[in-house]
Design a protein around this motif. Structure first.
Motif, PDB file in Angstrom:
ATOM      1  N   ASP A  31      42.452  50.711  55.205  1.00 30.28           N
ATOM      2  CA  ASP A  31      43.714  50.846  54.480  1.00 30.28           C
ATOM      3  C   ASP A  31      43.427  51.220  53.021  1.00 30.28           C
ATOM      4  O   ASP A  31      43.228  50.365  52.161  1.00 30.28           O
ATOM      5  CB  ASP A  31      44.509  49.538  54.555  1.00 30.28           C
ATOM      6  N   TYR A  32      43.405  52.538  52.789  1.00 29.82           N
ATOM      7  CA  TYR A  32      43.012  53.038  51.459  1.00 29.82           C
ATOM      8  C   TYR A  32      44.032  52.644  50.398  1.00 29.82           C
ATOM      9  O   TYR A  32      43.685  52.319  49.271  1.00 29.82           O
ATOM     10  CB  TYR A  32      42.899  54.565  51.534  1.00 29.82           C
ATOM     11  N   GLU A  33      45.317  52.705  50.779  1.00 26.76           N
ATOM     12  CA  GLU A  33      46.365  52.408  49.803  1.00 26.76           C
ATOM     13  C   GLU A  33      46.246  50.963  49.317  1.00 26.76           C
ATOM     14  O   GLU A  33      46.352  50.670  48.122  1.00 26.76           O
ATOM     15  CB  GLU A  33      47.744  52.674  50.414  1.00 26.76           C
ATOM     16  N   ALA A  34      45.986  50.060  50.264  1.00 28.74           N
ATOM     17  CA  ALA A  34      45.824  48.643  49.885  1.00 28.74           C
ATOM     18  C   ALA A  34      44.595  48.474  48.990  1.00 28.74           C
ATOM     19  O   ALA A  34      44.618  47.722  48.014  1.00 28.74           O
ATOM     20  CB  ALA A  34      45.690  47.780  51.140  1.00 28.74           C
ATOM     21  N   GLU A  35      43.523  49.198  49.319  1.00 36.20           N
ATOM     22  CA  GLU A  35      42.317  49.085  48.495  1.00 36.20           C
ATOM     23  C   GLU A  35      42.597  49.493  47.045  1.00 36.20           C
ATOM     24  O   GLU A  35      42.215  48.791  46.102  1.00 36.20           O
ATOM     25  CB  GLU A  35      41.191  49.963  49.079  1.00 36.20           C
ATOM     26  N   PHE A  36      43.300  50.620  46.861  1.00 41.03           N
ATOM     27  CA  PHE A  36      43.585  51.072  45.486  1.00 41.03           C
ATOM     28  C   PHE A  36      44.603  50.169  44.796  1.00 41.03           C
ATOM     29  O   PHE A  36      44.575  50.008  43.582  1.00 41.03           O
ATOM     30  CB  PHE A  36      44.022  52.543  45.470  1.00 41.03           C
ATOM     31  N   ASP A  37      45.502  49.589  45.594  1.00 43.51           N
ATOM     32  CA  ASP A  37      46.449  48.641  45.006  1.00 43.51           C
ATOM     33  C   ASP A  37      45.684  47.452  44.410  1.00 43.51           C
ATOM     34  O   ASP A  37      46.008  46.967  43.331  1.00 43.51           O
ATOM     35  CB  ASP A  37      47.444  48.170  46.069  1.00 43.51           C
ATOM     36  N   HIS A  38      44.648  47.006  45.112  1.00 46.92           N
ATOM     37  CA  HIS A  38      43.838  45.897  44.576  1.00 46.92           C
ATOM     38  C   HIS A  38      43.083  46.314  43.326  1.00 46.92           C
ATOM     39  O   HIS A  38      43.016  45.561  42.361  1.00 46.92           O
ATOM     40  CB  HIS A  38      42.880  45.366  45.650  1.00 46.92           C
ATOM     41  N   ILE A  39      42.516  47.514  43.341  1.00 47.60           N
ATOM     42  CA  ILE A  39      41.740  47.954  42.169  1.00 47.60           C
ATOM     43  C   ILE A  39      42.650  48.116  40.951  1.00 47.60           C
ATOM     44  O   ILE A  39      42.333  47.654  39.858  1.00 47.60           O
ATOM     45  CB  ILE A  39      41.014  49.292  42.454  1.00 47.60           C
ATOM     46  N   TRP A  40      43.810  48.753  41.160  1.00 49.41           N
ATOM     47  CA  TRP A  40      44.603  49.178  39.997  1.00 49.41           C
ATOM     48  C   TRP A  40      45.739  48.241  39.623  1.00 49.41           C
ATOM     49  O   TRP A  40      46.102  48.161  38.467  1.00 49.41           O
ATOM     50  CB  TRP A  40      45.150  50.603  40.220  1.00 49.41           C
ATOM     51  N   ARG A  41      46.324  47.523  40.606  1.00 46.50           N
ATOM     52  CA  ARG A  41      47.467  46.670  40.262  1.00 46.50           C
ATOM     53  C   ARG A  41      47.068  45.203  40.234  1.00 46.50           C
ATOM     54  O   ARG A  41      47.317  44.491  39.285  1.00 46.50           O
ATOM     55  CB  ARG A  41      48.626  46.913  41.236  1.00 46.50           C
ATOM     56  N   GLN A  42      46.385  44.773  41.309  1.00 44.42           N
ATOM     57  CA  GLN A  42      46.000  43.357  41.353  1.00 44.42           C
ATOM     58  C   GLN A  42      44.707  43.103  40.578  1.00 44.42           C
ATOM     59  O   GLN A  42      44.376  41.979  40.272  1.00 44.42           O
ATOM     60  CB  GLN A  42      45.866  42.918  42.812  1.00 44.42           C
ATOM     61  N   LYS A  43      43.973  44.152  40.312  1.00 44.47           N
ATOM     62  CA  LYS A  43      42.747  44.076  39.513  1.00 44.47           C
ATOM     63  C   LYS A  43      41.717  43.099  40.090  1.00 44.47           C
ATOM     64  O   LYS A  43      41.081  42.327  39.381  1.00 44.47           O
ATOM     65  CB  LYS A  43      43.061  43.760  38.054  1.00 44.47           C
ATOM     66  N   ASP A  44      41.629  43.151  41.419  1.00 42.41           N
ATOM     67  CA  ASP A  44      40.564  42.372  42.072  1.00 42.41           C
ATOM     68  C   ASP A  44      39.924  43.236  43.166  1.00 42.41           C
ATOM     69  O   ASP A  44      40.065  44.467  43.128  1.00 42.41           O
ATOM     70  CB  ASP A  44      41.102  41.026  42.596  1.00 42.41           C
ATOM     71  N   ILE A  45      39.253  42.624  44.122  1.00 49.77           N
ATOM     72  CA  ILE A  45      38.544  43.415  45.132  1.00 49.77           C
ATOM     73  C   ILE A  45      39.165  43.195  46.506  1.00 49.77           C
ATOM     74  O   ILE A  45      39.293  42.056  46.961  1.00 49.77           O
ATOM     75  CB  ILE A  45      37.040  43.033  45.162  1.00 49.77           C
ATOM     76  N   TYR A  46      39.538  44.286  47.152  1.00 48.59           N
ATOM     77  CA  TYR A  46      40.146  44.236  48.485  1.00 48.59           C
ATOM     78  C   TYR A  46      39.102  43.743  49.492  1.00 48.59           C
ATOM     79  O   TYR A  46      37.922  44.045  49.357  1.00 48.59           O
ATOM     80  CB  TYR A  46      40.638  45.640  48.837  1.00 48.59           C
ATOM     81  N   HIS A  47      39.586  43.031  50.530  1.00 50.70           N
ATOM     82  CA  HIS A  47      38.608  42.445  51.468  1.00 50.70           C
ATOM     83  C   HIS A  47      37.913  43.488  52.339  1.00 50.70           C
ATOM     84  O   HIS A  47      36.853  43.228  52.905  1.00 50.70           O
ATOM     85  CB  HIS A  47      39.276  41.367  52.340  1.00 50.70           C
ATOM     86  N   ASP A  48      38.529  44.699  52.436  1.00 47.07           N
ATOM     87  CA  ASP A  48      37.903  45.765  53.222  1.00 47.07           C
ATOM     88  C   ASP A  48      37.697  46.989  52.327  1.00 47.07           C
ATOM     89  O   ASP A  48      38.418  47.983  52.417  1.00 47.07           O
ATOM     90  CB  ASP A  48      38.799  46.115  54.429  1.00 47.07           C
ATOM     91  N   PRO A  49      36.708  46.938  51.432  1.00 48.47           N
ATOM     92  CA  PRO A  49      36.528  48.046  50.491  1.00 48.47           C
ATOM     93  C   PRO A  49      35.822  49.232  51.137  1.00 48.47           C
ATOM     94  O   PRO A  49      35.107  49.081  52.127  1.00 48.47           O
ATOM     95  CB  PRO A  49      35.620  47.429  49.416  1.00 48.47           C
ATOM     96  N   THR A  50      36.048  50.422  50.592  1.00 46.89           N
ATOM     97  CA  THR A  50      35.275  51.597  50.993  1.00 46.89           C
ATOM     98  C   THR A  50      33.877  51.447  50.391  1.00 46.89           C
ATOM     99  O   THR A  50      33.737  51.195  49.195  1.00 46.89           O
ATOM    100  CB  THR A  50      35.951  52.884  50.472  1.00 46.89           C
ATOM    101  N   ILE A  51      32.874  51.585  51.239  1.00 46.70           N
ATOM    102  CA  ILE A  51      31.500  51.357  50.782  1.00 46.70           C
ATOM    103  C   ILE A  51      30.766  52.685  50.681  1.00 46.70           C
ATOM    104  O   ILE A  51      30.770  53.493  51.612  1.00 46.70           O
ATOM    105  CB  ILE A  51      30.740  50.448  51.770  1.00 46.70           C
ATOM    106  N   TYR A  52      30.138  52.886  49.536  1.00 46.29           N
ATOM    107  CA  TYR A  52      29.298  54.066  49.354  1.00 46.29           C
ATOM    108  C   TYR A  52      27.849  53.601  49.427  1.00 46.29           C
ATOM    109  O   TYR A  52      27.434  52.694  48.710  1.00 46.29           O
ATOM    110  CB  TYR A  52      29.603  54.696  47.987  1.00 46.29           C
ATOM    111  N   LEU A  53      27.099  54.192  50.349  1.00 47.29           N
ATOM    112  CA  LEU A  53      25.699  53.796  50.538  1.00 47.29           C
ATOM    113  C   LEU A  53      24.805  55.002  50.248  1.00 47.29           C
ATOM    114  O   LEU A  53      24.899  56.027  50.925  1.00 47.29           O
ATOM    115  CB  LEU A  53      25.507  53.303  51.980  1.00 47.29           C
TER     116      LEU A  53
END
Ligand code: FAD
Length: 488
Positions: A332-354
């Motif tokens: 859920d990309y939208e939820a992830e960005f909502d956490h980064i930009w509005r809630q200012k914390d870390i979403y439980h299912d982040p996109t991982i760059y390896l």
């Protein structure tokens, strides 16, 4: 000869030093750390080598240009190889995508894996290329802040075509108009993170970024990312540039409205001009703190780009299905960005760059092992409880990677180092630990970046990721080019 003093040996500071030395200046660089490169640094642990910061190398021509400018052959100092595929993508629904370097092959891959038509990808990349041809000259390659920029005919034409650069809707909305498949929209939305922005807010003008990656290609420097720093420091040295390490600059010394020099722990050093490669927020608030009347408040209060949380893991295993660059998307990309930009914390299912540089440079890890650089996007530092957030994120990342790779990762980790927004801020003086200066979450961001030359203080210039034209290695190198074009 005239003397130029440079505050900071980040990639832009080094590039500015080279350009001014070529112009005949005597150049001295003062760096707070005991090493050059700033974010473009490396470290070693137990036989594993890690690039600490940037891992994706695009637009290598801007590095080559510096050697050519100095009359040297780039390949005598610095080599790199083109990536193909550029990156591997893993989705939660089991889809795998290879982003091939060739646009046609890549379109076919999208069609095969997702059903979205290759022709749609072709049209999309043509649009991206069009945005590039309009914006390149105006926004990237010269100062936006000089009247004469606006008086040039090509600039003027570009401004007239402002509507065509798609600045009035978000990247995400534009991407939805091109593609039906959610996975493909997510794929192109991710490019917002290349400058630390939010695809649900950033203007669709940023859809130029896929063109930069697809058209100009992505590369791996033969000696790892850090060899960009070391090659340029060698070049600068050969041109007579002097580097002073462990030399934090405490103040830019002015007399009335003119630069006189800098103050370091060795006292006051005089110079004809000063170029600050320190983050613009700290340049004003630390080095010019006694001159509030010169502070551009509106620019300094702008929203910062996102930051990152990175785990550097030595891994006692080799994964055949992985490449140099790998992305494990959030469901859920939208939820992830909502956490980064509005809630200012870390979403439980982040996109991982390896990132695994040992895929291209095998001596970066012991035999049979890999050096993992595992990064997620996180908000800029606003005093969150990072220790608690990191514990949760670590657990979620290990679970997600173990599940998607079908192997328990935790027992394979030989060692661990962590970089978070606090340490990014303290190691390179990046305000709030942001990776790319200010965010591009508004259509006016490009116009609100700080200029490369002070309009108030004579002899004062700025380069680096927090000023025009923006963050990331290519733009930092361009900032140095613009500075050089602005000094007499
Ligand atoms: P910085 O690297 O910020 O360095 C500034 C230097 O100035 C530092 O060495 C600091 O010590 C010094 N300094 C500051 N204040 C003083 C002072 N008062 N006195 C003396 N010295 C001082 N970009 C890409 O292109 N591709 C990527 O894949 C990528 N990934 C990234 C991943 C991470 C984790 C990070 C952190 C960044 C990434 N970036 C990437 C962004 C890129 O690293 C930066 O945009 C770029 O390196 C910034 O360069 P800079 O010249 O602005 O200086």
């Amino acid at each position: 000869s005239k003397k130029a003093l440079i505050v900071g040996a980040g990639i832009a500071g080094i590039a500015a030093a080279i350009r001014l030395a070529v112009k005949g200046y005597s150049v001295e660089v003062y760096e707070a750390n005991n090493y050059p490169g700033g974010k473009l640094n490396q470290f070693e642990q137990d036989g594993y080598r890690f690039d600490a910061g940037p891992s994706l190398f695009t637009m290598p021509q801007y590095v080559d240009e510096l050697f050519e400018l100095a009359g040297k052959k780039p390949s005598d100092y610095f080599g790199y190889q083109k990536l193909d595929p550029v990156c591997k993508y893993f989705y939660e629904d089991g889809t795998h995508l290879n982003a091939y370097a060739d646009a046609g092959k890549f379109g076919n891959e999208i069609q095969t894996q997702t059903g979205e038509l290759a022709i749609a990808v072709k049209r999309y990349l043509e649009n991206s290329s069009r945005i590039y041809s309009i914006t390149n000259h105006v926004f990237l390659e010269r100062s936006l802040h000089l009247l004469k920029t606006y008086l040039r005919w090509d600039t003027f034409k570009s401004i007239l075509r402002f509507g065509k650069i798609d600045a009035f809707r978000s990247m995400h909305n534009a991407n939805q108009s091109f593609f039906k498949d959610k996975r493909v929209v997510q794929f192109f939305d991710r490019y917002a993170t290349y400058n630390g922005s939010n695809p649900y807010a950033a203007p669709a003008t940023l859809n130029v970024i896929p063109h930069l990656e697809q058209h100009f290609g992505a590369y791996f420097p033969e000696g790892g990312m850090h060899s960009i720093t070391s090659a340029l420091v060698r070049l600068a040295g050969s041109l007579g540039v002097k580097f002073h390490y462990n030399s934090p600059v405490a103040e830019i010394v002015l007399r009335e409205k003119k630069v006189k020099g800098i103050r370091t722990n060795a006292g006051i050093i005089g110079g004809d001009l000063v170029i600050s490669n320190m983050d613009i927020w700290f340049t004003y608030n630390k080095l010019l703190s006694t001159y509030p009347k010169f502070h551009p408040q509106k620019i300094l209060s702008q929203e910062r780009s996102s930051s990152a949380l990175i785990f550097y893991w030595g891994i006692r295993h080799q994964f055949k299905e992985l490449d140099l660059h790998n992305i494990f998307f959030s469901a859920d990309y939208e939820a992830e960005f909502d956490h980064i930009w509005r809630q200012k914390d870390i979403y439980h299912d982040p996109t991982i760059y390896l990132n695994i540089s040992s895929k291209y440079k095998s001596d970066d890890a012991p035999e049979g092992c890999e050096n993992w650089f595992v990064m997620i996007n996180v908000p800029a530092n606003a005093g969150q409880d990072w220790d608690a957030l990191i514990v949760d994120a670590r657990k979620n990342i290990l679970n997600k990677l173990s599940r998607l790779l079908g192997k328990d990762i935790s027992p394979l980790t030989a060692n661990e180092n962590i970089l978070d927004p606090r340490s990014i801020e303290s190691r390179t003086s990046s305000y709030q630990g942001s990776l790319y200066g200010t965010s591009s979450n508004s259509q006016f961001a490009a116009f609100l970046r700080h200029a490369n030359k002070s309009s108030k203080v004579k002899g004062l210039y700025f380069c680096g990721g927090s000023v025009h034209p923006g963050g990331g290695i290519p733009l930092c190198l361009l900032s140095a080019k613009i500075v050089s074009s602005l000094v007499d």
